[in-house]
Design a protein around this motif. Sequence first.
Motif, PDB file in Angstrom:
ATOM      1  N   SER B  10       0.844  -1.211   0.000  1.00 61.35           N
ATOM      2  CA  SER B  10       0.000   0.000   0.000  1.00 61.35           C
ATOM      3  C   SER B  10       0.865   1.240   0.000  1.00 61.35           C
ATOM      4  CB  SER B  10      -0.939   0.081   1.213  1.00 61.35           C
ATOM      5  OG  SER B  10      -1.392  -1.166   1.609  1.00 61.35           O
ATOM      6  N   ASN B  43      -0.740   5.402  -3.899  1.00 60.16           N
ATOM      7  CA  ASN B  43      -1.987   6.131  -3.615  1.00 60.16           C
ATOM      8  C   ASN B  43      -2.056   7.397  -4.476  1.00 60.16           C
ATOM      9  OD1 ASN B  43      -0.577   8.226  -2.330  1.00 60.16           O
ATOM     10  ND2 ASN B  43      -1.148   7.606  -0.264  1.00 60.16           N
ATOM     11  N   PHE B 194     -12.278   5.041  -5.350  1.00 56.62           N
ATOM     12  CA  PHE B 194     -12.017   3.848  -4.543  1.00 56.62           C
ATOM     13  C   PHE B 194     -13.288   3.275  -3.930  1.00 56.62           C
ATOM     14  CE2 PHE B 194      -8.087   6.338  -4.437  1.00 56.62           C
ATOM     15  CZ  PHE B 194      -7.205   5.396  -4.919  1.00 56.62           C
ATOM     16  N   GLU B 198     -11.406  -0.563  -0.361  1.00 52.42           N
ATOM     17  CA  GLU B 198     -10.110   0.008  -0.752  1.00 52.42           C
ATOM     18  C   GLU B 198      -9.742   1.197   0.138  1.00 52.42           C
ATOM     19  OE1 GLU B 198      -9.798  -1.052  -5.538  1.00 52.42           O
ATOM     20  OE2 GLU B 198     -11.035   0.650  -4.893  1.00 52.42           O
ATOM     21  N   MET B 202      -6.427   1.461   2.553  1.00 56.21           N
ATOM     22  CA  MET B 202      -5.454   2.296   1.851  1.00 56.21           C
ATOM     23  C   MET B 202      -4.253   2.685   2.732  1.00 56.21           C
ATOM     24  SD  MET B 202      -6.257   5.695  -0.326  1.00 56.21           S
ATOM     25  CE  MET B 202      -7.278   4.733  -1.440  1.00 56.21           C
TER      26      MET B 202
END
Lengths: 306, 306
Positions: B10, B43, B194, B198, B202
């Motif tokens: 992530s 991200n 998202f 998710e 995240m």
Amino acid sequence: MTIQVFGHKSPDTDSTGSPIIWAWYLSEIKGEAAKPVLLGEPNTEAAFMLQHWGLEKPEIITDVEDDAPVVIVDTNNPAELPANINGADIRGIIDHHKLVGGLETKGPIDIRIEPLACTATIMWKMIGKDLAQAPKAVKGAMLTCILSDTLEFRSPTTTQEDKAVAHALAEDLGVDISEYAAQMFAAKSDVSAFSDAELIRMDSKEYEVDGTKFRVSVLETTAPEMPLGRKDSLMASMVDVAKEDGVDQVLLFVVDILREEATLLVPNDLVKSVAAKSFGAEVSGDSVVLPGVMSRKKQIIPNLKV
Amino acid sequence: MTIQVFGHKSPDTDSTGSPIIWAWYLSEIKGEAAKPVLLGEPNTEAAFMLQHWGLEKPEIITDVEDDAPVVIVDTNNPAELPANINGADIRGIIDHHKLVGGLETKGPIDIRIEPLACTATIMWKMIGKDLAQAPKAVKGAMLTCILSDTLEFRSPTTTQEDKAVAHALAEDLGVDISEYAAQMFAAKSDVSAFSDAELIRMDSKEYEVDGTKFRVSVLETTAPEMPLGRKDSLMASMVDVAKEDGVDQVLLFVVDILREEATLLVPNDLVKSVAAKSFGAEVSGDSVVLPGVMSRKKQIIPNLKV
């Protein structure tokens, strides 16, 4: 609360000297109350260092209290540290060994591990210009640690950095390196006062290969005839030490610092096979000479096969 | 063999930017073949950084091979790393999190962990004068990492060092910090693409308190109305995420970067009790505002009680 700075159990020179160096730095330069402590009786070389530089022998402690602030030097292995180490408030780790896992900290802290021969060399880099303010004894401890861990630059763990720092310190202190190192090694070599079991455990690390647990013991000496003259009783003692410590076999390497070779005692067929598979050595009697072998970290442990 | 440099699964901005910085340093300054890789999709803020500075998105890998040379940045937690991490040849670790234990190295390596807000700040210190040779994009990544991890100096994890380095980089690059940070945070705040699951996963870490396993999720945003407008479906999704990930409860904190407060979603009595015991918060509805709470590391995790 005073920060306790310590190295590993069975304190050798680096694990005795580095806590003294770092406690000086924390208290005198950083203004944090700190003191060096030991987790056992220092070896004869470390005791020589203390005596030579007029340093007080640090207090010996057996465990640490919950939330006691500590700095760990010269190891990151919980097995070589007080039982309650993960209950303490670990404030920093300075080391030059492989990461073994197992230590946990309560928050992000300062950790510095570098592949140098000696913890004191890392400290030299971290202390930087502030070392000018250090008393002679602290610089002397630093020099002694480096000469000890590098076996006066003979060990293959020696880096250019260790060497350069030692030479700078020796010049600053007016120390003749070869003369001083000879005194250190003579002190380390005088093992007459120790029992066989004490000798075996003096500088020893446990290491497992394919399910077989070894206690890998090293005796660095300029007088190999002293331990080798006690070969039979040392080999007899190995059986008891292995049983008491829960390992399968003790491996004892007598490292001749000046000839740059190790003699491995061979009490049985298991060790005979280890000698052959690990070092390509053909053993006929109850010991075998391994030319050039000086470092457990670089030469013994990475090659160990059963 | 090329050294792979990566952060945690992530990837946020620090875990995307720091591998790029360090791979540049290893290959261009140290002359060692190295490349940055990612353990997942970056991200939206990290993606903005790549696009803004014209950086290529690093390749995403799923695991590492035996003996593959790697450098780990921005974590030391095996749970956040490839499954085979201890089979790899770990060459270095640069991090700013607490030591959790579990990583092992085959020999002594360079490890540097410091209690700073950002991995990139530690790298800035390690790279030193050689940073003058870095392309703008590498310096830009460094600045972005620091502004991200410090939430533009608002997070209590921020140190004077992080601040000073960011200001020096911004001046060098001719970047207006507040204008640039606003763009970064707007990118991070756009979470429309998202799913609920998710969003929950995240920026999330697992943490156990007295036998209760939590997934502690944080959403840092300048537009809290976006996630809070989806509160009901987020709370419904928590149940599934918890089940799938084998934890007892998800805690979701929506951190309002500009108002410097967090909103904790309160789907049930367990979270209600956690809010009361951990933060002294009295909950009436299905969420509660925690003034001043911005950092999972400094404010949420250390206070968590069941």
